[in-house]
Every structure is written in structure tokens, then in C-alpha cells.
Design a protein around this motif. Structure first.
Motif, PDB file in Angstrom:
ATOM      1  N   VAL A   1       0.838  -1.193   0.000  1.00 26.06           N
ATOM      2  CA  VAL A   1       0.000   0.000   0.000  1.00 26.06           C
ATOM      3  C   VAL A   1       0.876   1.247   0.000  1.00 26.06           C
ATOM      4  N   GLN A   2       0.514   2.199  -0.834  1.00 26.64           N
ATOM      5  CA  GLN A   2       1.144   3.523  -0.798  1.00 26.64           C
ATOM      6  C   GLN A   2       0.134   4.512  -0.223  1.00 26.64           C
TER       7      GLN A   2
ATOM      8  N   ALA B   1      -4.740   9.195   1.355  1.00 25.92           N
ATOM      9  CA  ALA B   1      -5.264   8.446   0.212  1.00 25.92           C
ATOM     10  C   ALA B   1      -4.430   7.198   0.000  1.00 25.92           C
TER      11      ALA B   1
ATOM     12  N   SER C   1      -3.414   3.661  -1.908  1.00 23.28           N
ATOM     13  CA  SER C   1      -3.507   3.065  -3.236  1.00 23.28           C
ATOM     14  C   SER C   1      -2.655   1.803  -3.270  1.00 23.28           C
ATOM     15  N   GLY C   2      -3.056   0.876  -4.137  1.00 17.68           N
ATOM     16  CA  GLY C   2      -2.322  -0.382  -4.243  1.00 17.68           C
ATOM     17  C   GLY C   2      -2.509  -1.245  -3.018  1.00 17.68           C
TER      18      GLY C   2
ATOM     19  N   ASN D   1     -11.875   7.317  -2.070  1.00 18.82           N
ATOM     20  CA  ASN D   1     -10.840   6.443  -1.518  1.00 18.82           C
ATOM     21  C   ASN D   1      -9.886   7.227  -0.634  1.00 18.82           C
ATOM     22  N   THR D   2     -10.456   7.970   0.265  1.00 13.11           N
ATOM     23  CA  THR D   2      -9.666   8.829   1.142  1.00 13.11           C
ATOM     24  C   THR D   2     -10.174   8.693   2.568  1.00 13.11           C
TER      25      THR D   2
END
Length: 122
Positions: free
Chosen positions: A2-3, A23, A25-26, A75-76
Motif C-alpha cells: 500500500v502507498q 489516500a 492506493s495499491g 478512496n480517502t
């Protein structure tokens, strides 16, 4: 993996509000938490929320003043900080953890944001 990208923070006066954003991502995660750190101290737990957003947890020092929330459309994850106190000044980090380990322990988290500084003047 995850980033995490953080935004928000800055300077506030005591009693003011600030909002931090994170936020992810991944990868996948079970819990997203916020921690804070002041010079010479370790990272301390502030708040956490499950990926589903169903459950939120707070340290007693921020309960009733801070709110963690998740906007699935963006997605935050947000940390709304109200009634800020000088002792809230710190570098704030968001982090994610899998479904194991204590949500209150920074050692349970395996991905971290870059950190954002919050200053609170009295």
C-alpha cells in the motif's frame, strides 16, 4: 504494498480546526490508523478506522474532538481535528495494517504516509 499520500495540516490556533487526508492506493489493508510524533518521542496512536468504515477507534486524548472518517468514493480517509490544543502539535502519519496485531501499536502497521506537520499556537 500500500502507498499512502497525505495532505492537509499546517498552522492553527488553539480552538481551531484542521483536516488531514490520507489516500491509500495499491495493495489491501484491514485498518487505517493515524499516529502522531513529537521530537524525541515515539509515534503515538491517535485514531483508526477499519477498511469498511464500520468501526472507528480513538485515543482518549482526542476522543470527542477528532473524527476519523472514510470517503469510499474518493478512496480517502480523513482526520477532522476540532478544538485543537497546543499539545496536539506534532507530525501526523497515516498508516495501514493487515488483519493482525494491535491497532494501537505502530509496530502492527506496515505502510506509512510521508507525515504532515501540525502546528497549534496558544
Amino acid at each position: 504494498q500500500v502507498q499512502l499520500v497525505q495532505s492537509g495540516g499546517g498552522l492553527a490556533q488553539a480552538g481551531d480546526s484542521l483536516r488531514l487526508s490520507c489516500a491509500p492506493s495499491g495493495g489491501t489493508f484491514y485498518t487505517l490508523g493515524w499516529f502522531r510524533q513529537t521530537p524525541g518521542t515515539g509515534r503515538e496512536f491517535v485514531a483508526a478506522i477499519t477498511r469498511s468504515g464500520d468501526s472507528a477507534y480513538y485515543d482518549d486524548s482526542v476522543k470527542g474532538r477528532f473524527t476519523i472518517s472514510r470517503d469510499n468514493a474518493k478512496n480517502t480517509v480523513y482526520l477532522q481535528m476540532n478544538s485543537l490544543k497546543p499539545e496536539d502539535a506534532a507530525v501526523y502519519f497515516c498508516a495501514t495494517k493487515p488483519d493482525r496485531g494491535s491497532r494501537y501499536s505502530p509496530g502492527s502497521y506496515d505502510a506509512w504516509g510521508q507525515g504532515t506537520q501540525v502546528y497549534v499556537s496558544s
